[in-house]
Design a protein around this motif. Structure first.
Motif, mmCIF file in Angstrom:
data_model
loop_
_atom_site.group_PDB
_atom_site.id
_atom_site.type_symbol
_atom_site.label_atom_id
_atom_site.label_comp_id
_atom_site.label_asym_id
_atom_site.label_seq_id
_atom_site.Cartn_x
_atom_site.Cartn_y
_atom_site.Cartn_z
ATOM 1 N N GLN A 107 45.159 -16.374 42.814
ATOM 2 C CA GLN A 107 43.783 -16.060 42.434
ATOM 3 C C GLN A 107 43.741 -15.338 41.081
ATOM 4 O OE1 GLN A 107 40.923 -16.861 43.422
ATOM 5 N NE2 GLN A 107 39.444 -15.227 43.053
ATOM 6 N N TYR A 108 44.646 -14.385 40.885
ATOM 7 C CA TYR A 108 44.637 -13.641 39.628
ATOM 8 C C TYR A 108 45.175 -14.473 38.474
ATOM 9 C CZ TYR A 108 42.712 -9.484 41.663
ATOM 10 O OH TYR A 108 41.840 -8.601 42.253
ATOM 11 N N TRP A 110 44.364 -17.675 38.095
ATOM 12 C CA TRP A 110 43.187 -18.422 37.607
ATOM 13 C C TRP A 110 42.383 -17.559 36.643
ATOM 14 C CZ3 TRP A 110 45.314 -22.461 38.936
ATOM 15 C CH2 TRP A 110 45.603 -22.849 40.238
ATOM 16 N N ILE A 111 42.296 -16.274 36.969
ATOM 17 C CA ILE A 111 41.519 -15.380 36.101
ATOM 18 C C ILE A 111 42.216 -15.237 34.751
ATOM 19 C CG2 ILE A 111 40.559 -13.068 35.875
ATOM 20 C CD1 ILE A 111 40.556 -12.894 38.911
ATOM 21 N N TRP A 115 40.053 -19.889 34.146
ATOM 22 C CA TRP A 115 39.536 -21.115 34.773
ATOM 23 C C TRP A 115 38.487 -20.731 35.814
ATOM 24 C CZ3 TRP A 115 43.200 -25.151 37.551
ATOM 25 C CH2 TRP A 115 42.431 -26.278 37.903
ATOM 26 N N TYR A 116 37.253 -20.601 35.397
ATOM 27 C CA TYR A 116 36.195 -20.112 36.283
ATOM 28 C C TYR A 116 36.002 -21.005 37.508
ATOM 29 C CZ TYR A 116 31.748 -18.567 38.068
ATOM 30 O OH TYR A 116 30.759 -18.114 38.902
ATOM 31 N N PHE A 119 38.717 -20.325 39.988
ATOM 32 C CA PHE A 119 38.594 -18.940 40.458
ATOM 33 C C PHE A 119 37.526 -18.818 41.549
ATOM 34 C CE2 PHE A 119 35.416 -15.560 39.619
ATOM 35 C CZ PHE A 119 36.080 -14.460 40.150
ATOM 36 N N SER A 163 38.370 -9.525 43.049
ATOM 37 C CA SER A 163 38.843 -10.172 41.832
ATOM 38 C C SER A 163 37.700 -10.433 40.846
ATOM 39 C CB SER A 163 39.573 -11.472 42.169
ATOM 40 O OG SER A 163 38.679 -12.434 42.654
ATOM 41 N N HIS A 164 36.447 -10.346 41.306
ATOM 42 C CA HIS A 164 35.329 -10.485 40.366
ATOM 43 C C HIS A 164 35.333 -9.381 39.328
ATOM 44 C CE1 HIS A 164 33.911 -13.352 43.329
ATOM 45 N NE2 HIS A 164 33.013 -13.760 42.456
ATOM 46 N N TYR A 167 37.516 -10.609 36.740
ATOM 47 C CA TYR A 167 36.982 -11.702 35.915
ATOM 48 C C TYR A 167 36.068 -11.179 34.820
ATOM 49 C CZ TYR A 167 36.523 -16.560 34.776
ATOM 50 O OH TYR A 167 36.638 -17.758 34.120
#
Lengths: 315, 233
Positions: A107-108, A110-111, A115-116, A119, A163-164, A167
């Motif tokens: 997940q992190y 992707w951030i 890559w929104y 994510f 994780s937001h 982002y």
């Protein structure tokens, strides 16, 4: 004035936080000296832990993107681990649990990659579909639904929601042409308001109000505390928003209100979970505070909601 | 035994042990798992002393190693089953040189052969001896019946302090048969000194009672509501 390779606004904001901590520490030192017969241990521990939290947080937002995501990813890992330590898990799920942990670095990543699209669906779609499949392969159906749901709930709160916050760091900067879209400042805005809101809710609730807002979950929370806290946070949002974020004054106040109300909700939702599991604190990681989830509970709500509010309006 | 090796080999083995503790035990136990330690001050850092712990997982000894300061940890040695750890040459080398176990032959007691010989030597050399009196890892998070080896050690060295340690959560992280530990926070409780007594049954019952009490304490800390989950910090 600013000797560090960070923006001036961030530098001054960190100076303010530093001053607040120094003030808190010296207040306790004075109190301990004036009233030595009282027990100051917990308060002292709490403030000392705040120093650590702030140190980690500063590291998390002020060096570079890779360091930021490593630190914040590790925070998610700790929160997820604390959650899984609390909830009942099945012995047969040994491997699916390891797979679930693997979702954290992915997940992190992707951030980090910015890559929104991935994510935003990786945990709600792919992890959600993969983990039950992995559990089915083992074939233990006893308590299957419960195990699958608790696992996914944990991933959604401690990894996806949190994780937001990370982002925010990789949103494209300078959307308004004002150089105010710096990701570190957005995280600072979110975290300062959320933590400030926790304290404001508590202080207002202590000083006035009798009507309980949600007595079955949190017997100490009052309607006045909730409203007073949310309004104070709105005010602070109104003051900080135009400085730290690209938001207008009206939007800043709305973001403050949003964080004030949803921070409260995140707090009581995690309280309900802890009450269900029969624990007071979620862990012992932060002396004087309890566990890391006790500190991040409000953020599990405010981070995604503030993120989408901001993203819808400005990005 | 390490004591009988030439100085250069001993130096090399000590370096290996330290590297293993810093490079494997620390990251696995302190970062991957995460430790909550209660009553660190009760840990006998200096030998001779005996630490008795419950046994659920191969992680137990790694966890115990992380409790000791690096300058003292080479003085800590666990007694472990010879039939298991000396199965083949490579494992035997790893277990005795890198982990630093003292091999004990299970059920090997006879008039001529005392299986605790290595343990006596370690205590005489001022070591901190780690014993798992359950003898085997058994079912995760459940105690098995205690063996008598500790009592015999106590009879020989009645003045050496015996400290029970209870570890909660390691069986959940890596039970028998699992290869990769699942991250869970682990609770370690160090208990008060356990006095040795002449009556073997009473001594074993007392040790069992200590473990049961610690187990209950760990379960209570994990399960019993202590009031409103409320005040912000």
């Amino acid at each position: 004035m600013n000797p560090f390779p960070i923006s001036d606004v961030l530098f001054y904001a960190l100076c303010v936080i530093f001053a607040v901590l120094v003030f808190a520490s010296s207040t306790i030192a004075v109190l301990g000296w004036r009233f030595p017969q009282k027990d100051w241990l917990e308060l002292r521990q709490r403030v000392r832990t705040w120093w650590w939290i702030v140190a980690v947080f500063v590291l998390a937002i002020s060096v570079n993107r890779t360091i930021s995501l490593l630190v914040l990813g590790f925070v998610s890992f700790l929160a997820f681990k604390e959650y899984l330590t609390l909830v009942p898990t099945r012995r047969t799920d040994h491997l699916p649990l390891l797979w679930a942990y693997l979702a954290v670095p992915i997940q992190y990543f992707w951030i980090w990659d910015g890559w929104y699209g991935m994510f935003i669906i990786f945990i709600p779609v792919y992890a959600f579909l993969f983990l039950p499949m992995r559990m089915v392969l083992i074939g233990d159906t006893q308590g299957f639904l419960r195990a699958a749901s608790t696992l996914h709930w944990g991933l959604m709160t401690t990894v996806f929601s949190l994780s937001h916050m990370a982002y925010l760091l990789v949103l494209p900067t300078d959307v308004t042409g004002s150089m105010k879209g710096d990701g570190a400042l957005l995280v600072l805005f979110l975290v300062v308001l959320t933590q400030f809101n926790d304290v404001a809710q508590y202080l207002w609730g202590k000083s006035l109000g009798r009507a309980k807002i949600i007595p079955k979950v949190s017997p100490n929370k009052t309607v006045a505390g909730m409203l007073g806290g949310a309004l104070t946070t709105t005010l602070l949002g109104l003051m900080l928003g135009p400085v730290l974020t690209p938001m207008s004054m009206a939007h800043s106040a709305m973001a403050g209100l949003l964080i004030g109300v949803t921070g409260f909700i995140g707090d009581v939702v995690m309280s309900a979970v802890k009450r269900d599991l029969g624990v007071k604190d979620s862990g012992d990681l932060l002396p004087g505070h309890g566990g890391i989830l006790d500190r991040l509970d409000s953020l599990t709500y405010t981070a995604p909601l503030f993120f989408h509010f901001l993203r819808y309006l400005y990005y | 035994m390490a004591a009988a090796s030439p100085p250069l080999a001993r130096l090399w083995h000590n370096a290996l042990r330290l590297a293993f503790i810093v490079g494997v035990a620390w990251p696995v136990v302190l970062v991957w798992l995460g430790l909550t330690l209660r009553h660190r001050e009760r840990l006998p850092v200096k030998g001779p002393a005996i630490v008795v712990a419950n046994h659920n997982s191969h992680l137990d000894i790694l966890t115990l190693y992380t409790l000791f300061p690096l300058s003292k940890v080479l003085n800590v040695q666990p007694a472990a089953a010879a039939d298991y750890f000396l199965r083949h040459k490579l494992l035997a080398w790893f277990a005795t040189r890198v982990i630093g176990i003292i091999p004990v032959v299970r059920g090997g007691a006879s008039k001529r052969n005392d299986p605790l010989e290595g343990c006596y030597a370690a205590l005489e050399a001022g070591r901190v001896l780690v014993l798992f009196p359950e003898g085997t890892r058994g079912e995760p998070e459940q105690m098995s019946e205690l063996k008598s080896g500790l009592w015999y050690l106590g009879r020989r060295f009645p003045d050496i302090p015996i400290v029970p340690v209870f570890m909660h959560g390691l069986g959940r992280a890596m039970a028998k048969g699992a290869h990769i530990p699942v991250p869970f926070f682990v609770d370690v409780h160090i208990d008060r000194l356990l006095p040795w007594q002449d009556d073997k049954t009473a001594f074993k019952a007392e040790l069992q009672a200590r473990f049961t009490a610690l187990q209950r304490k760990a379960a209570v800390l994990a399960e019993e509501p202590k009031g409103a989950p409320d005040a912000p910090r």
